[in-house]
Design a protein around this motif. Structure first.
Motif, PDB file in Angstrom:
ATOM      1  N   ALA A 199     -23.236 -13.723  21.710  1.00 28.90           N
ATOM      2  CA  ALA A 199     -24.427 -14.402  21.183  1.00 28.90           C
ATOM      3  C   ALA A 199     -24.221 -14.801  19.725  1.00 28.90           C
ATOM      4  O   ALA A 199     -24.561 -15.923  19.322  1.00 28.90           O
ATOM      5  CB  ALA A 199     -25.649 -13.496  21.317  1.00 28.90           C
ATOM      6  N   VAL A 200     -23.647 -13.896  18.934  1.00 30.47           N
ATOM      7  CA  VAL A 200     -23.427 -14.160  17.502  1.00 30.47           C
ATOM      8  C   VAL A 200     -22.410 -15.272  17.307  1.00 30.47           C
ATOM      9  O   VAL A 200     -22.581 -16.152  16.453  1.00 30.47           O
ATOM     10  CB  VAL A 200     -22.971 -12.871  16.789  1.00 30.47           C
ATOM     11  CG1 VAL A 200     -22.495 -13.199  15.371  1.00 30.47           C
ATOM     12  CG2 VAL A 200     -24.103 -11.864  16.739  1.00 30.47           C
ATOM     13  N   THR A 201     -21.349 -15.236  18.098  1.00 36.70           N
ATOM     14  CA  THR A 201     -20.309 -16.253  17.956  1.00 36.70           C
ATOM     15  C   THR A 201     -20.707 -17.588  18.576  1.00 36.70           C
ATOM     16  O   THR A 201     -20.070 -18.612  18.314  1.00 36.70           O
ATOM     17  CB  THR A 201     -19.007 -15.776  18.630  1.00 36.70           C
ATOM     18  OG1 THR A 201     -19.261 -15.505  20.020  1.00 36.70           O
ATOM     19  CG2 THR A 201     -18.485 -14.512  17.960  1.00 36.70           C
ATOM     20  N   GLY A 202     -21.755 -17.580  19.395  1.00 35.08           N
ATOM     21  CA  GLY A 202     -22.211 -18.800  20.039  1.00 35.08           C
ATOM     22  C   GLY A 202     -21.423 -19.171  21.287  1.00 35.08           C
ATOM     23  O   GLY A 202     -21.638 -20.240  21.865  1.00 35.08           O
ATOM     24  N   TRP A 203     -20.517 -18.294  21.727  1.00 35.11           N
ATOM     25  CA  TRP A 203     -19.722 -18.584  22.919  1.00 35.11           C
ATOM     26  C   TRP A 203     -20.583 -18.647  24.172  1.00 35.11           C
ATOM     27  O   TRP A 203     -20.390 -19.489  25.018  1.00 35.11           O
ATOM     28  CB  TRP A 203     -18.619 -17.532  23.083  1.00 35.11           C
ATOM     29  CG  TRP A 203     -17.459 -17.742  22.177  1.00 35.11           C
ATOM     30  CD1 TRP A 203     -17.419 -18.551  21.079  1.00 35.11           C
ATOM     31  CD2 TRP A 203     -16.169 -17.136  22.270  1.00 35.11           C
ATOM     32  NE1 TRP A 203     -16.192 -18.487  20.481  1.00 35.11           N
ATOM     33  CE2 TRP A 203     -15.398 -17.618  21.187  1.00 35.11           C
ATOM     34  CE3 TRP A 203     -15.595 -16.229  23.140  1.00 35.11           C
ATOM     35  CZ2 TRP A 203     -14.079 -17.242  20.961  1.00 35.11           C
ATOM     36  CZ3 TRP A 203     -14.278 -15.834  22.925  1.00 35.11           C
ATOM     37  CH2 TRP A 203     -13.532 -16.341  21.847  1.00 35.11           C
ATOM     38  N   GLU A 204     -21.537 -17.730  24.263  1.00 39.75           N
ATOM     39  CA  GLU A 204     -22.427 -17.742  25.416  1.00 39.75           C
ATOM     40  C   GLU A 204     -23.766 -17.101  25.039  1.00 39.75           C
ATOM     41  O   GLU A 204     -23.924 -15.886  25.115  1.00 39.75           O
ATOM     42  CB  GLU A 204     -21.828 -17.001  26.615  1.00 39.75           C
ATOM     43  CG  GLU A 204     -22.703 -17.154  27.855  1.00 39.75           C
ATOM     44  CD  GLU A 204     -22.245 -16.288  29.018  1.00 39.75           C
ATOM     45  OE1 GLU A 204     -22.041 -16.852  30.111  1.00 39.75           O
ATOM     46  OE2 GLU A 204     -22.111 -15.062  28.833  1.00 39.75           O
ATOM     47  N   PRO A 205     -24.749 -17.906  24.647  1.00 41.84           N
ATOM     48  CA  PRO A 205     -26.082 -17.362  24.366  1.00 41.84           C
ATOM     49  C   PRO A 205     -26.638 -16.702  25.622  1.00 41.84           C
ATOM     50  O   PRO A 205     -26.554 -17.260  26.716  1.00 41.84           O
ATOM     51  CB  PRO A 205     -26.889 -18.606  23.981  1.00 41.84           C
ATOM     52  CG  PRO A 205     -25.870 -19.611  23.552  1.00 41.84           C
ATOM     53  CD  PRO A 205     -24.675 -19.347  24.410  1.00 41.84           C
ATOM     54  N   PRO A 206     -27.210 -15.493  25.499  1.00 37.71           N
ATOM     55  CA  PRO A 206     -27.748 -14.803  26.680  1.00 37.71           C
ATOM     56  C   PRO A 206     -28.921 -15.570  27.289  1.00 37.71           C
ATOM     57  O   PRO A 206     -29.765 -16.110  26.579  1.00 37.71           O
ATOM     58  CB  PRO A 206     -28.190 -13.443  26.131  1.00 37.71           C
ATOM     59  CG  PRO A 206     -28.358 -13.652  24.664  1.00 37.71           C
ATOM     60  CD  PRO A 206     -27.363 -14.686  24.277  1.00 37.71           C
ATOM     61  N   ARG A 207     -28.946 -15.623  28.601  1.00 41.01           N
ATOM     62  CA  ARG A 207     -30.013 -16.333  29.322  1.00 41.01           C
ATOM     63  C   ARG A 207     -30.336 -15.564  30.587  1.00 41.01           C
ATOM     64  O   ARG A 207     -29.451 -15.149  31.327  1.00 41.01           O
ATOM     65  CB  ARG A 207     -29.542 -17.750  29.663  1.00 41.01           C
ATOM     66  CG  ARG A 207     -30.543 -18.598  30.445  1.00 41.01           C
ATOM     67  CD  ARG A 207     -30.038 -20.033  30.528  1.00 41.01           C
ATOM     68  NE  ARG A 207     -28.689 -20.093  31.065  1.00 41.01           N
ATOM     69  CZ  ARG A 207     -28.409 -20.183  32.375  1.00 41.01           C
ATOM     70  NH1 ARG A 207     -29.394 -20.203  33.258  1.00 41.01           N
ATOM     71  NH2 ARG A 207     -27.156 -20.246  32.792  1.00 41.01           N
ATOM     72  N   LEU A 208     -31.639 -15.359  30.843  1.00 38.22           N
ATOM     73  CA  LEU A 208     -32.055 -14.618  32.030  1.00 38.22           C
ATOM     74  C   LEU A 208     -33.435 -15.090  32.473  1.00 38.22           C
ATOM     75  O   LEU A 208     -34.412 -14.954  31.745  1.00 38.22           O
ATOM     76  CB  LEU A 208     -32.105 -13.117  31.731  1.00 38.22           C
ATOM     77  CG  LEU A 208     -32.602 -12.204  32.857  1.00 38.22           C
ATOM     78  CD1 LEU A 208     -31.653 -12.256  34.047  1.00 38.22           C
ATOM     79  CD2 LEU A 208     -32.740 -10.769  32.357  1.00 38.22           C
ATOM     80  N   VAL A 209     -33.513 -15.680  33.646  1.00 35.51           N
ATOM     81  CA  VAL A 209     -34.775 -16.121  34.239  1.00 35.51           C
ATOM     82  C   VAL A 209     -34.859 -15.497  35.637  1.00 35.51           C
ATOM     83  O   VAL A 209     -34.075 -15.849  36.522  1.00 35.51           O
ATOM     84  CB  VAL A 209     -34.844 -17.661  34.347  1.00 35.51           C
ATOM     85  CG1 VAL A 209     -36.178 -18.075  34.969  1.00 35.51           C
ATOM     86  CG2 VAL A 209     -34.652 -18.308  32.983  1.00 35.51           C
ATOM     87  N   TRP A 210     -35.777 -14.565  35.798  1.00 36.67           N
ATOM     88  CA  TRP A 210     -35.871 -13.860  37.074  1.00 36.67           C
ATOM     89  C   TRP A 210     -36.464 -14.774  38.144  1.00 36.67           C
ATOM     90  O   TRP A 210     -37.614 -15.139  38.091  1.00 36.67           O
ATOM     91  CB  TRP A 210     -36.726 -12.601  36.937  1.00 36.67           C
ATOM     92  CG  TRP A 210     -36.040 -11.495  36.194  1.00 36.67           C
ATOM     93  CD1 TRP A 210     -36.343 -11.034  34.953  1.00 36.67           C
ATOM     94  CD2 TRP A 210     -34.911 -10.740  36.650  1.00 36.67           C
ATOM     95  NE1 TRP A 210     -35.476 -10.031  34.595  1.00 36.67           N
ATOM     96  CE2 TRP A 210     -34.590  -9.821  35.622  1.00 36.67           C
ATOM     97  CE3 TRP A 210     -34.147 -10.744  37.816  1.00 36.67           C
ATOM     98  CZ2 TRP A 210     -33.532  -8.926  35.732  1.00 36.67           C
ATOM     99  CZ3 TRP A 210     -33.093  -9.844  37.921  1.00 36.67           C
ATOM    100  CH2 TRP A 210     -32.791  -8.946  36.895  1.00 36.67           C
ATOM    101  N   THR A 211     -35.625 -15.148  39.081  1.00 34.06           N
ATOM    102  CA  THR A 211     -36.047 -15.968  40.212  1.00 34.06           C
ATOM    103  C   THR A 211     -35.673 -15.243  41.511  1.00 34.06           C
ATOM    104  O   THR A 211     -34.954 -14.236  41.485  1.00 34.06           O
ATOM    105  CB  THR A 211     -35.345 -17.340  40.194  1.00 34.06           C
ATOM    106  OG1 THR A 211     -33.920 -17.123  40.327  1.00 34.06           O
ATOM    107  CG2 THR A 211     -35.637 -18.093  38.902  1.00 34.06           C
ATOM    108  N   GLY A 212     -36.140 -15.771  42.616  1.00 32.78           N
ATOM    109  CA  GLY A 212     -35.812 -15.165  43.895  1.00 32.78           C
ATOM    110  C   GLY A 212     -34.317 -15.156  44.155  1.00 32.78           C
ATOM    111  O   GLY A 212     -33.758 -14.155  44.630  1.00 32.78           O
TER     112      GLY A 212
END
Length: 310
Positions: A199-212
């Motif tokens: 997240a700090v380096t910007g390589w992969e910002p955390p993302r989480l959307v709870w879907t079915g």
């Protein structure tokens, strides 16, 4: 009663089935979650389930057993990072067949780093798999049209080969349950530690959307594919040699292709089918005719060699 060898074969066949069937689920889930977050959630849940199931095996666990499991877990973590990241850009069936090439990589790694002799059948199998990988991943227009997810997944194949070698080195000396829990817990910990760094380096910002789709994928992969699958694999490797296990696990991409065709309506063109067929032929050629050398040193070989790691 079934012999332990037959039960091990059935367990490994089940592993291949459930691992192959989950490629589509993970591919769909990545629309709602970032790679490392998915790995952290999946393996954290699996670690909790496995710790409950193997709680007796964890009593009195030694530092050496933890270190052995952590080594296996590091290989598992890197393998799944490559595989899950690659799945964002490639198809489930292609990812599965590329991952399946780890079976051929095992004896090649042994030849390169353990100075084990391998015969012409294994080299023939490796060549068949290499040509198959070319047809599977490189489009008719050449390397310029290469899907960027495919070489990433190949990194997964290499790490799964190393993962299998490490399991075979340690399985005789430590509890199956302890190794299974520690390797999965290590993967969860490494993924959790990597989250803020990425997240700090910007390589992969955390993302989480709870879907079915995401909930289904997490439950199926955490409990079915990870908790049950890797526990079965670790147990079965007590009674099956690395090469014998490899043959059964090589069915994983076949199950993945069938699932992807049935559920995702993935189109398998002639070039893809040719590549997949050559990879599968290479796997079988190397394992059925190659008689790959044992992984463990002579003094540490498994008693049940006739009876794994891909």
């Amino acid at each position: 009663m079934f012999s332990k060898r037959l039960r091990a074969d059935l367990a490994l066949g089940f592993c291949a089935l459930i691992w192959g069937a989950t490629f589509v689920a993970v591919k769909d889930a990545l629309a709602d979650v970032s790679v490392i977050v998915y790995i952290a959630v999946r393996f954290a849940l699996a670690a909790v389930v496995m710790a409950i199931f193997f709680r007796r095996s964890l009593r009195g666990i030694t530092g050496k057993a933890v270190w052995a499991g952590a080594q296996i877990g590091f290989c598992m973590f890197t393998a799944y990072v490559f595989q899950t990241a690659g799945l964002k850009y490639t198809t489930p069936s292609k990812a599965a067949f590329i991952t399946g090439s780890s079976v051929v990589i095992v004896p090649l790694l042994l030849a390169l780093f353990a100075r084990r002799k391998i015969n012409l059948w294994i080299w023939a199998g490796a060549l068949s798999a290499l040509v198959g990988l070319y047809f599977l991943t490189v489009p008719p227009e050449g390397l310029g049209g290469l899907n960027r997810g495919d070489p990433v997944v190949f990194g997964c194949a290499v790490m799964f080969a190393v993962h299998m070698i490490f399991i075979s080195r340690h399985i005789e000396h430590y509890s199956v349950g302890a190794l299974a829990v520690v390797q999965v817990a290590t993967t969860a910990i490494l993924a959790t530690v990597a989250l803020p760094l990425l997240a700090v380096t910007g390589w992969e910002p955390p993302r989480l959307v709870w879907t079915g789709n995401l909930i289904f994928a997490v439950l199926v992969t955490a409990i079915g594919s990870t908790a049950i699958g890797f526990s079965f694999q670790t147990w079965a490797q007590q009674y099956a040699s690395p090469s014998h296990t490899a043959i059964l696990i090589s069915l994983e991409p076949v199950f993945a292709a069938i699932t992807s065709w049935l559920l995702a309506r993935e189109h398998l063109g002639a070039r893809v089918l040719l590549g997949a067929g050559l990879i599968f032929a290479g796997i079988l050629l190397a394992e059925l005719k190659g008689h790959a050398p044992p992984i463990a040193p002579e003094s540490l070989e498994l008693d049940n060699r006739g009876g794994k790691a891909s």
